[in-house]
Structure formats: structure tokens, C-alpha cells
Design a protein around this motif. Sequence first.
Motif, PDB file in Angstrom:
ATOM      1  N   MET A 227      29.211  51.756  33.723  1.00  0.00           N
ATOM      2  CA  MET A 227      29.571  51.056  32.648  1.00  0.00           C
ATOM      3  C   MET A 227      30.185  49.581  33.522  1.00  0.00           C
ATOM      4  SD  MET A 227      31.320  53.095  29.780  1.00  0.00           S
ATOM      5  CE  MET A 227      31.570  51.795  28.900  1.00  0.00           C
ATOM      6  N   ARG A 228      29.963  48.410  32.737  1.00  0.00           N
ATOM      7  CA  ARG A 228      29.996  47.119  33.285  1.00  0.00           C
ATOM      8  C   ARG A 228      31.900  47.018  32.966  1.00  0.00           C
ATOM      9  NH1 ARG A 228      29.887  41.628  31.490  1.00  0.00           N
ATOM     10  NH2 ARG A 228      29.654  40.108  33.139  1.00  0.00           N
ATOM     11  N   ASP A 229      32.490  46.470  34.040  1.00  0.00           N
ATOM     12  CA  ASP A 229      34.009  46.233  33.730  1.00  0.00           C
ATOM     13  C   ASP A 229      34.104  44.628  33.352  1.00  0.00           C
ATOM     14  OD1 ASP A 229      36.305  45.789  33.777  1.00  0.00           O
ATOM     15  OD2 ASP A 229      37.018  46.358  35.837  1.00  0.00           O
ATOM     16  N   SER A 230      34.084  44.317  32.113  1.00  0.00           N
ATOM     17  CA  SER A 230      34.069  43.032  31.735  1.00  0.00           C
ATOM     18  C   SER A 230      35.481  42.258  31.876  1.00  0.00           C
ATOM     19  CB  SER A 230      33.837  42.819  30.085  1.00  0.00           C
ATOM     20  OG  SER A 230      32.616  43.325  29.761  1.00  0.00           O
ATOM     21  N   ILE A 231      36.347  42.928  31.848  1.00  0.00           N
ATOM     22  CA  ILE A 231      37.915  42.444  32.121  1.00  0.00           C
ATOM     23  C   ILE A 231      38.092  42.182  33.586  1.00  0.00           C
ATOM     24  CG2 ILE A 231      40.342  42.840  32.143  1.00  0.00           C
ATOM     25  CD1 ILE A 231      39.865  44.723  29.784  1.00  0.00           C
ATOM     26  N   SER A 232      37.720  42.804  34.343  1.00  0.00           N
ATOM     27  CA  SER A 232      37.773  42.311  35.819  1.00  0.00           C
ATOM     28  C   SER A 232      37.087  41.253  36.338  1.00  0.00           C
ATOM     29  CB  SER A 232      37.305  43.676  36.753  1.00  0.00           C
ATOM     30  OG  SER A 232      38.311  44.817  36.398  1.00  0.00           O
ATOM     31  N   SER A 233      35.995  40.780  35.458  1.00  0.00           N
ATOM     32  CA  SER A 233      35.050  39.811  35.872  1.00  0.00           C
ATOM     33  C   SER A 233      35.828  38.363  35.218  1.00  0.00           C
ATOM     34  CB  SER A 233      33.735  39.862  35.173  1.00  0.00           C
ATOM     35  OG  SER A 233      33.878  40.283  33.856  1.00  0.00           O
ATOM     36  N   LEU A 234      36.912  38.454  34.461  1.00  0.00           N
ATOM     37  CA  LEU A 234      37.334  37.156  33.923  1.00  0.00           C
ATOM     38  C   LEU A 234      38.100  36.441  35.182  1.00  0.00           C
ATOM     39  CD1 LEU A 234      39.233  38.730  31.028  1.00  0.00           C
ATOM     40  CD2 LEU A 234      37.227  37.230  30.849  1.00  0.00           C
ATOM     41  N   PRO A 235      38.315  35.270  35.164  1.00  0.00           N
ATOM     42  CA  PRO A 235      38.775  34.368  36.235  1.00  0.00           C
ATOM     43  C   PRO A 235      40.387  34.870  36.412  1.00  0.00           C
ATOM     44  CG  PRO A 235      37.767  32.916  34.523  1.00  0.00           C
ATOM     45  CD  PRO A 235      37.803  34.256  33.900  1.00  0.00           C
ATOM     46  N   ASP A 236      40.853  34.721  37.485  1.00  0.00           N
ATOM     47  CA  ASP A 236      42.241  35.019  37.830  1.00  0.00           C
ATOM     48  C   ASP A 236      43.211  34.505  36.982  1.00  0.00           C
ATOM     49  OD1 ASP A 236      41.055  36.336  39.951  1.00  0.00           O
ATOM     50  OD2 ASP A 236      41.917  35.094  41.648  1.00  0.00           O
ATOM     51  N   GLU A 237      43.027  33.163  36.642  1.00  0.00           N
ATOM     52  CA  GLU A 237      43.898  32.611  35.774  1.00  0.00           C
ATOM     53  C   GLU A 237      44.322  33.246  34.443  1.00  0.00           C
ATOM     54  OE1 GLU A 237      41.416  31.098  37.305  1.00  0.00           O
ATOM     55  OE2 GLU A 237      42.753  29.833  38.875  1.00  0.00           O
ATOM     56  N   ILE A 238      43.008  33.666  33.828  1.00  0.00           N
ATOM     57  CA  ILE A 238      42.924  34.290  32.589  1.00  0.00           C
ATOM     58  C   ILE A 238      43.624  35.746  32.667  1.00  0.00           C
ATOM     59  CG2 ILE A 238      41.593  35.462  30.426  1.00  0.00           C
ATOM     60  CD1 ILE A 238      41.761  32.470  30.883  1.00  0.00           C
ATOM     61  N   LEU A 239      43.363  36.357  33.759  1.00  0.00           N
ATOM     62  CA  LEU A 239      44.068  37.804  34.137  1.00  0.00           C
ATOM     63  C   LEU A 239      45.645  37.533  34.450  1.00  0.00           C
ATOM     64  CD1 LEU A 239      41.293  39.397  36.395  1.00  0.00           C
ATOM     65  CD2 LEU A 239      41.509  39.792  33.923  1.00  0.00           C
ATOM     66  N   GLY A 240      46.013  36.534  34.595  1.00  0.00           N
ATOM     67  CA  GLY A 240      47.451  36.277  35.024  1.00  0.00           C
ATOM     68  C   GLY A 240      47.965  36.104  33.593  1.00  0.00           C
ATOM     69  N   LYS A 241      47.400  35.374  32.605  1.00  0.00           N
ATOM     70  CA  LYS A 241      48.001  35.127  31.582  1.00  0.00           C
ATOM     71  C   LYS A 241      48.045  36.573  30.782  1.00  0.00           C
ATOM     72  CE  LYS A 241      48.382  30.584  31.488  1.00  0.00           C
ATOM     73  NZ  LYS A 241      49.707  30.050  31.107  1.00  0.00           N
ATOM     74  N   ILE A 242      47.030  37.338  30.844  1.00  0.00           N
ATOM     75  CA  ILE A 242      47.099  38.734  30.032  1.00  0.00           C
ATOM     76  C   ILE A 242      48.444  39.645  30.697  1.00  0.00           C
ATOM     77  CG2 ILE A 242      45.704  40.801  29.827  1.00  0.00           C
ATOM     78  CD1 ILE A 242      43.300  39.247  29.810  1.00  0.00           C
ATOM     79  N   LEU A 243      48.272  39.596  32.005  1.00  0.00           N
ATOM     80  CA  LEU A 243      49.376  40.282  32.715  1.00  0.00           C
ATOM     81  C   LEU A 243      50.734  39.949  32.145  1.00  0.00           C
ATOM     82  CD1 LEU A 243      47.982  41.002  36.078  1.00  0.00           C
ATOM     83  CD2 LEU A 243      47.932  42.573  34.136  1.00  0.00           C
TER      84      LEU A 243
END
Length: 495
Positions: A1-17
Motif C-alpha cells: 500500500m502507498r504511504d501517502s503521509i510520508s510523501s508529504l513535505p517535511d514542513e507539513i509533517l513537522g506541523k502535524i507532529l
Amino acid sequence: MRDSISSLPDEILGKILSLVPTKVAASTSVLSKRWRNLLSLVDSLCFDESMVVYPNEEEAENGSQRFSDFVEKTLALLHNSPAIKTFSLCRVVMTKSYEDENARVNRWIWTAMEKGLLELHLYAPTRVGSDLWIELEPRLLRSNTLVKLTIAGHYNIYDTPNVYFPALRSLYLMLLALDLDRFGEILDACPVLEELTIRYGDYYSDVAVISVGTVVEHASIKRLVIVTDLPDHADYYVSSEYFDIAIDTVRFQAPSLVYLDYSSFVYQEYDVDDLDSLVEARLSLKLWMSTSHYDYDDNYYYVYDGSLPDVDDPSPPIFGDVTGLVAAIRNITTLHLSPDSLEVFHFCCKSMPMFNNLLNLSIESNKQNGWQVMPLLLKSCPILQTLLFKGIVHKVTNRCGDACVCSPRQKKRKMMVVKKKKEECCLRTCRVKVLEISDYGGRRPELKQMRHFLGNLECLETVKVGVDPDKNSEFVRANLMTLPKLSSKCTIQFI
């Protein structure tokens, strides 16, 4: 299955965390190489030891060390982080290695502040039997970037000099000891402060806490919340040699104030400038002693056992005077009153001002407090539009007047009665268009009160009634719908 979250830009993942608890954010570093270094992008940290449950004291001590290690390692991983916007720390004060613990906490806070911190929230709940405080270093109370600051529990800022927060707009304090002079210095160090919350916790043994923060003088404060959590009975304070400390004058000077939430026992005097900018006030004022034996009738004069009352031995006067406070808020448009505040207005306000701008009045009611002040209060609100009651059951007294239909129980003792001329019902002059009743149970006294409201409020357009669906709501609704209404425009809605 494709990991859509991991493909997001670093800045977006930082905001999520940054939006999840720091412990969860840190745990994502083991997911894959993609997530290993993303923690450095987190700009909001929240460490809360109080959420950790330990089975015994020994495990708690070891767990506390593990918690400290986790904070240390997390902050170390963030050494290359460009900025930390929010830092929250809930740290249980330990009884062992106090000096090391104090230094460790100060170091954590300073590490976050060096990253251009915007919000700092510090909580220090204390374990039973511990009197240890966290002493904040002077450098922690000086910041050019901090916008919000919370200090609660066993933190000591009493001896910290040279406080300075030129950008601070929101301040929340819940401290055990802070004298008035020191409190004034802190306010002066926050020139653009707009929101101030002072909360006194459940520390009943320290009487001096009541008088802390009763002087608020600031030009830019727009929102002021003062909450005192005190026991139901104040007999201890009344009999205490420190009583004079606890009942000193209250001073409010805040010309920009828009919202006031004030909860406290009644003080001897309120020195309050006119709060012309004030729009909304929420008052929860409480008398020091019970007033059940002060319930004399305005319309009837009772003489028990056929004898005259002893005028040489009158009941002592009710302590406190809120006249200055009530007069200062007379230009508000919205007012909320607790059940105790109703009695305070009745016993401790020498003159009721005209609330010429008041549009919304919210009353909370219970079985322990009467409605003695309601007729006078309603007559003092000439343009009142919305009247909200949280419960309409109240204590039956001789002074409830014509705002309600309750009548005092017949006295068993012999009495002489002198009747006074009956005045026009205060509801007849009330211009209320919206009446809202919550916590309506449909009992007989409540139904009679609703009949009184509907039969006397001639400008009513909407009546909103909150009925518990589990309490035979269909029968309760049917009874309400059969009540006669003076206003032909009135409709009843159930919420």
C-alpha cells in the motif's frame, strides 16, 4: 500500500507532529528512515508527567527519572531546530534531589526560550506531604518574544528581580504566595498585557492567599479573570486573627477592560474606577456567613410570641460592601450572576444603579439562595431584551417580591402583622423579548413560576425551555403549552 503521509513535505509533517503529544511525536522516529529526523521540525513541545500513573512510590521515583531522561533526550534532538513556539511542562515536584531537580527544570525552560519562544506554560502540582517549590531563575522572567505565559502551582517567582516581558499579551497565574507589591511590579513589567487570569487554588490553610492580587491597575488589560476556589463555609476566616488581611480593599483600575470574570468572597470595600469600556461581566460573589436569620419581610412586620423585638440587640450587619463594584459596571450590555451573587447584591449593595445599556441578563439559581434582589434588579434594567435562568428553583424567603410566586411558610409562632401597600409587579414594566430557562424539571413550583412569567411579561416573543428528555419530557412540554400568555407574539421552543 502507498504511504501517502510520508510523501508529504517535511514542513507539513513537522506541523502535524507539533499537534500531537511530544511523546507520540518522538516515537515516530522509529517508523522508518524517512521519519528519523523529523522531530527537529516540531515547534510545539508538551511534557506532562502528571499523566503518568505509577503503581508504587519506588516505581514513581524511577519513572520520574525516566521522564527526565525523555525530556533531556528530546531537547537534545532539537538543538538544530530553528524555532520553538510553544513549550508546556507539567512537572511533579520531587521530595528528593531537590536542588538537582530545580536546576534541571530551569535548564529545560531556558533551552526552549533560547529558540524564540512565544508561549510558555508551566505547571507544578505537588505530591501530598511535599512543600518543595521550583525556584525560577531571573533569566527566565525576561523575554522579548514571549506572548503567552502560564505559571501554576509550586513555582516561586517571589524573589525574582527585574521581570520584563515587553511583548506579553496573556498572563495566567495560580500561585500560593505573591504579595500585592510584587504583583504590581509584575504587571508593570508587561506594558502591552491584554489578558490577565489570577486563580487561587484549593489551599485553604493559607489565609493570605485570599488577599493576593486584589489590586489590578493596568491601562491595556481587556480581559480580566479572578477566580478564588474557597470552601462553602468561611467560619475559619471570620474567627481567624488574620481576618483583617483577608478582607482588605479591592482595587480595579483598568480603563480598557472589556470582559470581567470575578469570583471571590465579599470584601470590605471595592475601589473601582468607572469601567466605561466594559461590555460583559460575570460575577460569582459570596457572603462570609449565612444570612438565614436576616430574612425579614419587606411587606410584613413580625413580632414573635406577642413581644416587641429587642432593638438594643440587633443582628450584626452583613459584612462587605459591593456598591462601588456594582456602580462601576453599570454600562455593561451582558451580566451573569451566580446564586450567591444575588444575595450579595441584596445584602451588600447600598444602592442599585440603573443598567441603562444592559441587554442580556443571565441568572443561575439553586435551592440555597433566594431571589430577594430580583424585583429591584429587573426594575434597574429598562432596555433588557434577553433574560436567561439556569434553573428557576430558589430558596423561599420573605423578600423574593413579585418577581416570583413563592411565599414563605406559615410561621408556627404567634405574630402581629402590619401590611404595606402592594406595588405593581416588576415584570409588568420589564421589556424582555426572549426568556430562556435551562434545567427545567416541570415540578409544581416551576410550573407556577412559568405561569407567572408568561402572564406578566407583555413583550415576550420567544420562550426557550431546556427540558431533560429523561424526565417525562412529553408531559412537561404539554403542561407548558397550556399556560396562558399575556403577549400574543409569544412562542415556546424546547431545547
